[in-house]
Motif scaffolding. Structure first.
Motif, PDB file in Angstrom:
ATOM      1  N   SER A 286       0.815  -1.205   0.000  1.00  0.00           N
ATOM      2  CA  SER A 286       0.000   0.000   0.000  1.00  0.00           C
ATOM      3  C   SER A 286       0.854   1.262   0.000  1.00  0.00           C
ATOM      4  O   SER A 286       1.793   1.390   0.803  1.00  0.00           O
ATOM      5  CB  SER A 286      -0.915   0.024   1.229  1.00  0.00           C
ATOM      6  OG  SER A 286      -1.567   1.276   1.330  1.00  0.00           O
ATOM      7  N   PRO A 287       0.551   2.221  -0.877  1.00  0.00           N
ATOM      8  CA  PRO A 287       1.276   3.486  -0.864  1.00  0.00           C
ATOM      9  C   PRO A 287       0.953   4.332   0.360  1.00  0.00           C
ATOM     10  O   PRO A 287       1.619   5.340   0.609  1.00  0.00           O
ATOM     11  CB  PRO A 287       0.793   4.178  -2.148  1.00  0.00           C
ATOM     12  CG  PRO A 287      -0.556   3.608  -2.401  1.00  0.00           C
ATOM     13  CD  PRO A 287      -0.489   2.187  -1.928  1.00  0.00           C
TER      14      PRO A 287
ATOM     15  N   LEU B  63       3.994  -0.648  -5.464  1.00  0.00           N
ATOM     16  CA  LEU B  63       2.864  -0.131  -4.698  1.00  0.00           C
ATOM     17  C   LEU B  63       1.566  -0.406  -5.439  1.00  0.00           C
ATOM     18  O   LEU B  63       1.508  -0.317  -6.669  1.00  0.00           O
ATOM     19  CB  LEU B  63       3.028   1.371  -4.476  1.00  0.00           C
ATOM     20  CG  LEU B  63       4.305   1.823  -3.759  1.00  0.00           C
ATOM     21  CD1 LEU B  63       4.333   3.342  -3.641  1.00  0.00           C
ATOM     22  CD2 LEU B  63       4.431   1.175  -2.382  1.00  0.00           C
ATOM     23  N   ASN B  64       0.543  -0.722  -4.688  1.00  0.00           N
ATOM     24  CA  ASN B  64      -0.739  -1.023  -5.332  1.00  0.00           C
ATOM     25  C   ASN B  64      -1.872  -0.736  -4.356  1.00  0.00           C
ATOM     26  O   ASN B  64      -1.666  -0.544  -3.173  1.00  0.00           O
ATOM     27  CB  ASN B  64      -0.802  -2.491  -5.765  1.00  0.00           C
ATOM     28  CG  ASN B  64      -1.624  -2.662  -7.028  1.00  0.00           C
ATOM     29  OD1 ASN B  64      -2.404  -1.787  -7.396  1.00  0.00           O
ATOM     30  ND2 ASN B  64      -1.437  -3.779  -7.712  1.00  0.00           N
TER      31      ASN B  64
ATOM     32  N   GLY C   8      -5.979   1.050  -3.528  1.00  0.00           N
ATOM     33  CA  GLY C   8      -6.630   2.354  -3.531  1.00  0.00           C
ATOM     34  C   GLY C   8      -7.498   2.636  -4.729  1.00  0.00           C
ATOM     35  O   GLY C   8      -7.881   3.791  -4.942  1.00  0.00           O
TER      36      GLY C   8
ATOM     37  N   ALA D 235       5.290   1.376  -9.331  1.00  0.00           N
ATOM     38  CA  ALA D 235       3.834   1.355  -9.178  1.00  0.00           C
ATOM     39  C   ALA D 235       3.282   0.089  -9.811  1.00  0.00           C
ATOM     40  O   ALA D 235       3.558  -0.211 -10.970  1.00  0.00           O
ATOM     41  CB  ALA D 235       3.212   2.589  -9.826  1.00  0.00           C
TER      42      ALA D 235
ATOM     43  N   SER E  41       0.180  -0.476 -10.453  1.00  0.00           N
ATOM     44  CA  SER E  41      -0.948  -0.163 -11.336  1.00  0.00           C
ATOM     45  C   SER E  41      -0.837   1.286 -11.762  1.00  0.00           C
ATOM     46  O   SER E  41      -0.197   2.107 -11.086  1.00  0.00           O
ATOM     47  CB  SER E  41      -2.286  -0.388 -10.617  1.00  0.00           C
ATOM     48  OG  SER E  41      -2.524   0.633  -9.659  1.00  0.00           O
TER      49      SER E  41
ATOM     50  N   HIS F 170      -3.245   3.352 -11.843  1.00  0.00           N
ATOM     51  CA  HIS F 170      -3.981   4.190 -10.897  1.00  0.00           C
ATOM     52  C   HIS F 170      -3.086   4.591  -9.734  1.00  0.00           C
ATOM     53  O   HIS F 170      -3.050   5.764  -9.334  1.00  0.00           O
ATOM     54  CB  HIS F 170      -5.219   3.484 -10.359  1.00  0.00           C
ATOM     55  CG  HIS F 170      -5.838   4.229  -9.210  1.00  0.00           C
ATOM     56  ND1 HIS F 170      -6.620   5.342  -9.392  1.00  0.00           N
ATOM     57  CD2 HIS F 170      -5.709   4.066  -7.861  1.00  0.00           C
ATOM     58  CE1 HIS F 170      -6.977   5.827  -8.216  1.00  0.00           C
ATOM     59  NE2 HIS F 170      -6.438   5.071  -7.272  1.00  0.00           N
ATOM     60  N   THR F 171      -2.367   3.613  -9.166  1.00  0.00           N
ATOM     61  CA  THR F 171      -1.483   3.925  -8.058  1.00  0.00           C
ATOM     62  C   THR F 171      -0.409   4.924  -8.494  1.00  0.00           C
ATOM     63  O   THR F 171      -0.062   5.846  -7.749  1.00  0.00           O
ATOM     64  CB  THR F 171      -0.827   2.650  -7.513  1.00  0.00           C
ATOM     65  OG1 THR F 171      -1.858   1.731  -7.128  1.00  0.00           O
ATOM     66  CG2 THR F 171       0.033   2.939  -6.297  1.00  0.00           C
TER      67      THR F 171
ATOM     68  N   GLU G 160      -1.535   8.395  -8.249  1.00  0.00           N
ATOM     69  CA  GLU G 160      -1.667   8.930  -6.897  1.00  0.00           C
ATOM     70  C   GLU G 160      -0.362   9.530  -6.371  1.00  0.00           C
ATOM     71  O   GLU G 160      -0.377  10.266  -5.389  1.00  0.00           O
ATOM     72  CB  GLU G 160      -2.129   7.830  -5.929  1.00  0.00           C
ATOM     73  CG  GLU G 160      -3.605   7.490  -6.010  1.00  0.00           C
ATOM     74  CD  GLU G 160      -4.050   6.728  -4.778  1.00  0.00           C
ATOM     75  OE1 GLU G 160      -3.210   6.027  -4.176  1.00  0.00           O
ATOM     76  OE2 GLU G 160      -5.222   6.839  -4.407  1.00  0.00           O
TER      77      GLU G 160
ATOM     78  N   PHE H 142      -7.283  -4.907  -8.018  1.00  0.00           N
ATOM     79  CA  PHE H 142      -6.014  -4.196  -7.988  1.00  0.00           C
ATOM     80  C   PHE H 142      -5.024  -4.770  -8.991  1.00  0.00           C
ATOM     81  O   PHE H 142      -4.299  -4.044  -9.648  1.00  0.00           O
ATOM     82  CB  PHE H 142      -5.399  -4.247  -6.590  1.00  0.00           C
ATOM     83  CG  PHE H 142      -6.299  -3.693  -5.526  1.00  0.00           C
ATOM     84  CD1 PHE H 142      -6.847  -2.438  -5.647  1.00  0.00           C
ATOM     85  CD2 PHE H 142      -6.594  -4.437  -4.402  1.00  0.00           C
ATOM     86  CE1 PHE H 142      -7.678  -1.916  -4.669  1.00  0.00           C
ATOM     87  CE2 PHE H 142      -7.417  -3.924  -3.415  1.00  0.00           C
ATOM     88  CZ  PHE H 142      -7.961  -2.672  -3.548  1.00  0.00           C
TER      89      PHE H 142
END
Length: 392
Positions: A89-90, A112-113, A115, A158, A160, A162-163, A166, A286
């Motif tokens: 998790s970030p 990181l993934n 969220g 990252a 993903s 999406h991550t 962020e 995710f």
């Protein structure tokens, strides 16, 4: 270095304690936090945001023990890289990141993934999964230790896109995208025949919970299952199983749907390899490991164009269904399946492309090679001229 609870798994994998890995015993803090998380999540397999938040409270103690044991060695330059692989998790800050950077050693984060936002129209599913903390998840950005970690990192991997989005703009220059999932060709070594005679064979593989979309899938496929143009195998178990069986009876499709329950991994491969399609309309995934597994077998994925699966599948390798409210997903998925039934001849080419890309880019060896390349880019002359020493 790994947390004590992982020790037995490392030993079972054949790694040697003290040589290949070191288990850090942070149970004095981690154990009560784990018990608290199990109570607050309000159900097995639910409330993952709560579990992550509680784990984040105990993580600084783990890193404190790590630094106590290895801080002097890192400052001496005994290691070329410090790579925090987990937590994924970030939102979880790393207190030692700034110390490692101050010692002149590159600090790596990731992959990181997590969220991924819940799509509009799925608030009931969000509450059913006990994701209460997801409403205020963004508060982690106020943690100064988190900002210091991002600033200290030499590389942020990252898992993903999406991550990656962020990560604050000022740190985007050190972000690399590398999906966390991969496949082992030795375990997924069958090849789907892609026989195109009707009925086409579809598979759903996953936990039977609302956000994975099995109810939407039955509604979207109902007409094709009733008239004999498709059959569906459902692999997995979960709280929705009884409801799905009742739904199949109500829709008049029970004769075309086989519920396998939970299967051993090798048996999952056997069921998947007899399919044309992986139909997987999850709206909050995710990673999407099952998508890569299907691709490696030459099974064409049909997935939501959202989060992990939407990043792994392209028009060349499968079918992407636009995300939206439930009714729109069902209608779009039905239209996609109708298109496939009208021209199933497109499936073999997509299956070959999916298999080629999975085996080329998404094996563990391929990903390890990419990680090593990243290490070389940031380690400097000392790390490139000798065998790199990394502490994880």
């Amino acid at each position: 270095m790994t947390q004590w609870r992982n020790r037995d798994a490392f030993l079972r994998a054949g790694l040697r304690e003290g040589t290949d890995f070191i288990a850090i015993d942070s149970e004095a803090v981690a154990a009560p936090m784990y018990r608290l998380a199990e109570v607050l999540r309000m159900g097995q397999g639910k409330g993952w945001t709560m579990v992550t938040a509680i784990a984040a409270l105990s993580y600084p103690y783990f890193e404190r023990l790590v630094w106590k044991r290895f801080g002097d060695a890192i400052r001496r330059g005994d290691y070329d890289i410090v790579h925090r692989i987990t937590p994924l998790s970030p939102t979880t800050a790393s207190p030692i990141a700034a110390k490692v950077a101050a010692a002149g050693v590159p600090f790596v984060l990731g992959p990181l993934n997590g969220g991924v936002p819940w799509p509009r129209g799925f608030d009931a599913e969000r509450r059913r999964e006990r994701e209460w903390l997801s409403y205020v998840r963004g508060i982690y950005r106020l943690n100064p230790t988190h900002r210091h970690m991002m600033a200290a990192a030499s590389l942020i991997i990252a898992g993903s896109r999406h991550t990656a989005s962020e990560i604050p703009e000022r740190f985007q220059g050190k972000v690399a995208w590398l999906p966390e999932n991969a496949i082992d060709p030795a375990r997924f070594n069958l090849v789907a025949a892609q026989q195109l005679a009707l009925p086409l064979r579809a598979r759903f593989v996953g936990r039977l919970v609302p956000y994975k979309g099995p109810q939407m899938l039955l509604d979207a496929m109902a007409a094709f299952l009733r008239d004999g143009r498709m059959v569906l195998d459902v692999v997995g178990d979960g709280p929705l199983e009884a409801d799905l069986r009742e739904q199949a009876d109500r829709l008049g499709i029970a004769h075309a749907v086989t519920f396998h329950g939970q299967l051993p991994h090798d048996a999952v491969q056997t069921v998947l390899a007899r399919a044309n399609l992986l139909t997987f309309p999850s709206i909050r995934e995710f990673g999407g490991g099952v998508v890569l597994e299907a691709m490696a077998l030459g099974v064409v994925p049909v997935v939501e164009d959202y989060a992990g699966p939407g990043e792994l599948v392209s028009d060349e390798t499968g079918f992407l269904v636009p995300v939206g409210p439930r009714d729109r997903i069902v209608a779009s998925l039905q239209a996609c399946l109708q298109q496939i039934l009208a021209d199933p001849a497109v499936l073999p080419a997509k299956a070959r492309a999916a298999r080629r890309i999975a085996l080329q880019d998404f094996t563990w060896d391929a990903k390890a090679a990419r990680i090593l390349s990243m290490y070389r880019d940031i380690a400097g002359p000392g790390g490139q001229s000798c065998g790199m020493r990394a502490t994880l």
